[in-house]
Design a protein around this motif. Structure first.
Motif, PDB file in Angstrom:
ATOM      1  N   MET A   1       0.624  -1.439   0.217  1.00 14.76           N
ATOM      2  CA  MET A   1      -0.262  -0.175   0.599  1.00 14.76           C
ATOM      3  C   MET A   1       0.733   1.345  -0.186  1.00 14.76           C
ATOM      4  SD  MET A   1      -3.366  -0.932   2.672  1.00 14.76           S
ATOM      5  CE  MET A   1      -1.615  -1.258   3.658  1.00 14.76           C
ATOM      6  N   GLU A   2       1.070   1.933  -0.606  1.00  8.55           N
ATOM      7  CA  GLU A   2       1.142   3.408  -0.478  1.00  8.55           C
ATOM      8  C   GLU A   2       0.730   4.338   0.887  1.00  8.55           C
ATOM      9  OE1 GLU A   2       1.728   7.495  -3.371  1.00  8.55           O
ATOM     10  OE2 GLU A   2       0.549   5.978  -4.607  1.00  8.55           O
ATOM     11  N   ALA A   3       1.634   4.202   1.265  1.00  6.06           N
ATOM     12  CA  ALA A   3       1.929   5.365   2.199  1.00  6.06           C
ATOM     13  C   ALA A   3       2.424   7.126   2.311  1.00  6.06           C
ATOM     14  CB  ALA A   3       2.846   5.159   3.426  1.00  6.06           C
ATOM     15  N   PRO A   4       1.387   7.580   3.392  1.00  7.33           N
ATOM     16  CA  PRO A   4       1.558   8.885   2.793  1.00  7.33           C
ATOM     17  C   PRO A   4       2.455   9.702   3.785  1.00  7.33           C
ATOM     18  CG  PRO A   4      -0.287   8.400   4.999  1.00  7.33           C
ATOM     19  CD  PRO A   4       0.559   7.117   3.960  1.00  7.33           C
ATOM     20  N   SER A   5       3.046  10.780   3.405  1.00 10.28           N
ATOM     21  CA  SER A   5       4.182  11.273   3.599  1.00 10.28           C
ATOM     22  C   SER A   5       4.430  11.550   5.056  1.00 10.28           C
ATOM     23  CB  SER A   5       5.114  12.240   2.951  1.00 10.28           C
ATOM     24  OG  SER A   5       5.948  13.310   3.658  1.00 10.28           O
ATOM     25  N   LEU A   6       5.861  11.156   6.058  1.00  9.51           N
ATOM     26  CA  LEU A   6       5.437  11.492   7.190  1.00  9.51           C
ATOM     27  C   LEU A   6       6.254  12.401   7.245  1.00  9.51           C
ATOM     28  CD1 LEU A   6       6.601   8.200   8.870  1.00  9.51           C
ATOM     29  CD2 LEU A   6       4.329   9.051   8.530  1.00  9.51           C
ATOM     30  N   GLY A   7       6.393  13.292   6.117  1.00 16.43           N
ATOM     31  CA  GLY A   7       7.513  14.355   6.596  1.00 16.43           C
ATOM     32  C   GLY A   7       9.219  14.173   6.297  1.00 16.43           C
ATOM     33  N   ASN A   8      10.075  14.965   7.682  1.00 20.69           N
ATOM     34  CA  ASN A   8      10.806  14.911   8.490  1.00 20.69           C
ATOM     35  C   ASN A   8      10.843  13.522   9.471  1.00 20.69           C
ATOM     36  OD1 ASN A   8      11.609  16.635   7.325  1.00 20.69           O
ATOM     37  ND2 ASN A   8      11.803  18.335   8.002  1.00 20.69           N
TER      38      ASN A   8
ATOM     39  N   ARG B   1      10.809   9.794  10.934  1.00 19.38           N
ATOM     40  CA  ARG B   1      11.386   8.578  10.443  1.00 19.38           C
ATOM     41  C   ARG B   1      10.634   8.200  11.205  1.00 19.38           C
ATOM     42  NH1 ARG B   1      15.426   5.574  13.066  1.00 19.38           N
ATOM     43  NH2 ARG B   1      15.635   6.316  14.712  1.00 19.38           N
ATOM     44  N   PHE B   2      10.241   6.534  10.333  1.00 20.28           N
ATOM     45  CA  PHE B   2       9.223   5.829  10.841  1.00 20.28           C
ATOM     46  C   PHE B   2      10.470   4.287  11.245  1.00 20.28           C
ATOM     47  CE2 PHE B   2       8.408   1.088   9.011  1.00 20.28           C
ATOM     48  CZ  PHE B   2       7.061   0.843  10.395  1.00 20.28           C
ATOM     49  N   PHE B   3      10.419   3.508  11.758  1.00 19.62           N
ATOM     50  CA  PHE B   3      10.770   1.930  12.451  1.00 19.62           C
ATOM     51  C   PHE B   3       9.891   1.029  12.711  1.00 19.62           C
ATOM     52  CE2 PHE B   3      10.284   1.754  16.816  1.00 19.62           C
ATOM     53  CZ  PHE B   3      10.342   2.440  17.238  1.00 19.62           C
ATOM     54  N   HIS B   4      11.069  -0.299  12.614  1.00 22.21           N
ATOM     55  CA  HIS B   4      10.076  -1.079  12.488  1.00 22.21           C
ATOM     56  C   HIS B   4      10.514  -2.276  13.250  1.00 22.21           C
ATOM     57  CE1 HIS B   4       8.099  -5.737  11.077  1.00 22.21           C
ATOM     58  NE2 HIS B   4       7.349  -4.764  12.239  1.00 22.21           N
ATOM     59  N   ALA B   5       9.849  -2.723  14.648  1.00 20.74           N
ATOM     60  CA  ALA B   5      11.310  -3.415  15.453  1.00 20.74           C
ATOM     61  C   ALA B   5      10.489  -4.800  15.650  1.00 20.74           C
ATOM     62  CB  ALA B   5      11.570  -2.625  16.893  1.00 20.74           C
ATOM     63  N   PRO B   6      10.676  -6.200  14.680  1.00 19.34           N
ATOM     64  CA  PRO B   6      10.140  -7.106  15.190  1.00 19.34           C
ATOM     65  C   PRO B   6      11.280  -8.179  15.784  1.00 19.34           C
ATOM     66  CG  PRO B   6      11.832  -6.517  12.972  1.00 19.34           C
ATOM     67  CD  PRO B   6      12.096  -5.580  13.859  1.00 19.34           C
TER      68      PRO B   6
ATOM     69  N   THR C   1      -1.797   7.113  11.118  1.00 21.81           N
ATOM     70  CA  THR C   1      -2.135   6.856   9.328  1.00 21.81           C
ATOM     71  C   THR C   1      -0.745   6.260   8.715  1.00 21.81           C
ATOM     72  OG1 THR C   1      -4.370   8.020   9.629  1.00 21.81           O
ATOM     73  CG2 THR C   1      -3.220   6.570   7.740  1.00 21.81           C
ATOM     74  N   GLY C   2      -0.231   6.606   8.581  1.00 22.04           N
ATOM     75  CA  GLY C   2       1.592   6.169   7.474  1.00 22.04           C
ATOM     76  C   GLY C   2       2.314   5.571   8.125  1.00 22.04           C
ATOM     77  N   ALA C   3       2.654   5.206   9.584  1.00 23.61           N
ATOM     78  CA  ALA C   3       3.268   3.756  10.443  1.00 23.61           C
ATOM     79  C   ALA C   3       2.482   3.357  10.298  1.00 23.61           C
ATOM     80  CB  ALA C   3       2.991   4.391  11.784  1.00 23.61           C
ATOM     81  N   LEU C   4       0.955   2.886  10.130  1.00 27.10           N
ATOM     82  CA  LEU C   4       0.458   1.925  10.226  1.00 27.10           C
ATOM     83  C   LEU C   4       0.294   1.522   8.377  1.00 27.10           C
ATOM     84  CD1 LEU C   4      -1.956  -0.263  11.113  1.00 27.10           C
ATOM     85  CD2 LEU C   4      -3.865   1.171  11.187  1.00 27.10           C
ATOM     86  N   ILE C   5       0.219   1.991   8.264  1.00 26.54           N
ATOM     87  CA  ILE C   5       0.167   1.565   6.722  1.00 26.54           C
ATOM     88  C   ILE C   5       2.296   1.145   6.731  1.00 26.54           C
ATOM     89  CG2 ILE C   5       0.077   2.092   3.840  1.00 26.54           C
ATOM     90  CD1 ILE C   5      -1.661   3.721   4.526  1.00 26.54           C
ATOM     91  N   ARG C   6       2.563   1.276   6.338  1.00 25.73           N
ATOM     92  CA  ARG C   6       4.225   1.386   7.001  1.00 25.73           C
ATOM     93  C   ARG C   6       4.499  -0.431   7.466  1.00 25.73           C
ATOM     94  NH1 ARG C   6       4.726   6.213   5.977  1.00 25.73           N
ATOM     95  NH2 ARG C   6       6.122   7.316   4.435  1.00 25.73           N
ATOM     96  N   ALA C   7       4.133  -0.447   8.411  1.00 26.52           N
ATOM     97  CA  ALA C   7       3.969  -1.744   9.645  1.00 26.52           C
ATOM     98  C   ALA C   7       3.651  -2.778   8.580  1.00 26.52           C
ATOM     99  CB  ALA C   7       3.513  -1.443  10.914  1.00 26.52           C
ATOM    100  N   ILE C   8       1.792  -2.339   8.416  1.00 29.02           N
ATOM    101  CA  ILE C   8       1.232  -3.654   6.845  1.00 29.02           C
ATOM    102  C   ILE C   8       2.074  -4.117   5.664  1.00 29.02           C
ATOM    103  CG2 ILE C   8      -0.671  -3.868   6.162  1.00 29.02           C
ATOM    104  CD1 ILE C   8      -2.197  -2.450   8.114  1.00 29.02           C
TER     105      ILE C   8
END
Ligand code: COA
Length: 145
Positions: free
Chosen positions: A1-8, A10-15, A98-105
């Motif tokens: 899915m296309e994720a909206p910009s988070l501007g400056n 930073r997204f992180f994912h910690a599995p 929203t941006g983080a949820l889409i990125r995590a998915i």
């Protein structure tokens, strides 16, 4: 899915716990030493993952993922249950949840998970909007906690 910009920001994912150790300096000011240790322990079970958004040196959004289990309703062992999610009250409405949820998915899809659940209370308008914007359909069922 296309994720909206988070501007400056930073997204992180910690599995797992290894990916979150480096985030200790952001976690401790937000949830304290006890909360940070609890986060590590939860990740060590390997049944949960953690994600979030860092902006200007602060953790401004956090989200949890439960892999294949939910305490409140039945889910398939191959699914992921998203949440709880939280955004810093001073940073709400900027699209972080929203941006983080889409990125995590997207990350989870990349690791082979294709069924996702998310829930919130009926009166949580902001969260319902996030769920809608992240592409989940209309609510499939209602349950009482
Ligand atoms: C739910 C929550 C995570 C959303 O975080 P966020 O970073 O503000 O989310 P986003 O910016 O991606 O989207 C919020 C949307 O809700 C909308 N919204 C917020 N409050 C609203 C309200 N009272 N009525 C209508 N819409 C509302 C915003 O306008 C935005 O939608 P839009 O982009 O169409 O304008 C945040 O409000 C929060 O932390 N709440 C407390 C914890 C919680 O309830 N978590 C969810 C339960 S697990």
């Amino acid at each position: 899915m296309e994720a909206p910009s988070l501007g400056n920001a930073r997204f992180f994912h910690a599995p797992g716990v290894l990916q979150v150790v480096g985030l200790t300096r952001y976690l401790v000011p937000l949830i304290g030493v006890g909360g940070t240790l609890k986060t590590f322990l939860k990740l060590m079970t390997r049944r949960r993952q953690f994600y979030g958004v860092i902006d200007a040196g602060r953790l401004v959004h956090t989200g949890w993922i439960a892999l294949g289990f939910c305490r409140h309703y039945h889910v398939e062992t191959t699914s992921a249950v998203m949440g709880p999610i939280w955004s810093d009250p001073g940073c709400r409405g900027k699209g972080y949840a929203t941006g983080a949820l889409i990125r995590a998915i997207n990350q989870l899809i990349g690791s082979g998970i294709h069924r996702f659940y998310i829930d919130t209370s009926e009166d949580n308008v902001a969260c319902r909007r996030v769920i809608e914007k992240a592409g989940f359909g209309a609510a499939k069922s209602v349950y009482e906690r």
